[in-house]
Scaffold this active site. Structure first.
Site, PDB file in Angstrom:
ATOM      1  N   GLY A   8       0.814  -1.218   0.000  1.00 39.55           N
ATOM      2  CA  GLY A   8       0.000   0.000   0.000  1.00 39.55           C
ATOM      3  C   GLY A   8       0.840   1.258   0.000  1.00 39.55           C
ATOM      4  N   SER A   9       0.628   2.172  -0.946  1.00 38.77           N
ATOM      5  CA  SER A   9       1.522   3.305  -1.086  1.00 38.77           C
ATOM      6  C   SER A   9       0.976   4.300  -2.109  1.00 38.77           C
ATOM      7  CB  SER A   9       2.910   2.815  -1.493  1.00 38.77           C
ATOM      8  OG  SER A   9       2.806   1.764  -2.435  1.00 38.77           O
TER       9      SER A   9
END
Length: 227
Positions: A184-185
């Site tokens: 997640g980013s």
């Protein structure tokens, strides 16, 4: 399906309890843990990509560097962009997205700068300046004039590790794999004002395929719109 080598330690850790459950003759637990192991491994999937509207050799095209949702497209957010005048496209990657990152534009890598920081939710605007990140500057000469594109890998609440596999002085192609972010980013791309954006907020982007924007063609006749 190709799996990035960065998956190996995570898959090994996830697989250990699965093996123990199987050896302990607990089939339901082993099945559930096995699905978890598969999910962790698939996070590192690395599909091949082909640009949908222009070849990667087109010097005017800027492609998406990551899969995900476009959360900003337009003038650069205050205090976020590098010095100068820029447009900004930001892409938020969820846990379900492919996390392999690609260079949005080809050229010579001018610099790669890693900045330690916090782990705010990557969809928040503050994450661009407060979170841990790597900033990559790429420059390319087209018809004798330099074109510069800047992009950043930013970690989020769950992404705690940035992998950047290029260095200053390297030559990269548009759409070439340059690293990944784990779990997640967000990726920010900063483009010069003359680039015509072709995405908007809310659109899904596909790394190495979706066209973010185009530089004016260097071969265009002055005063005449490019074909």
């Amino acid at each position: 399906m190709k799996i990035d080598p960065a998956a190996r330690p995570f898959t090994a850790v996830a697989a250990a309890p699965t093996l123990l459950a199987a050896l302990g003759r607990r089939p339901r637990t082993a099945l559930a843990l096995g699905l978890l192991t598969a999910g962790v491994t698939l996070f590192f999937r690395d599909p091949d990509r082909t640009p949908d509207r222009a070849p990667v050799t087109d010097p005017d095209v800027v492609l998406a560097p990551a899969d995900g949702m476009v959360v900003h497209a337009g003038p650069a957010q205050d205090g976020v962009a590098p010095e100068g005048e820029w447009q900004q496209v930001s892409i938020f990657l969820s846990l379900l997205d492919v996390h392999i990152n690609r260079s949005p534009y080809g050229g010579r890598v001018v610099s790669v700068t890693h900045v330690p920081g916090r782990f705010l939710a990557a969809y928040r605007a503050a994450s661009a300046t407060k979170n841990e990140r790597s900033e990559i500057v790429v420059e390319r000469l087209v018809a004798g004039a330099p074109r510069r594109v800047v992009y950043r890998q930013l970690v989020g609440q769950l992404a705690r590790r940035i992998v950047t596999r290029i260095h200053a002085g390297d030559d990269v192609a548009t759409g070439e794999r340059i690293g990944l972010m784990k779990f997640g980013s967000r990726m920010d791309v900063f483009l010069p004002p003359e680039v015509v954006l072709e995405v908007s907020k809310g659109r899904r982007a596909v790394a190495g395929e979706t066209v973010l924007g185009r530089f004016p063609s260097a071969s265009a006749v002055p005063g005449q719109a490019p074909a």
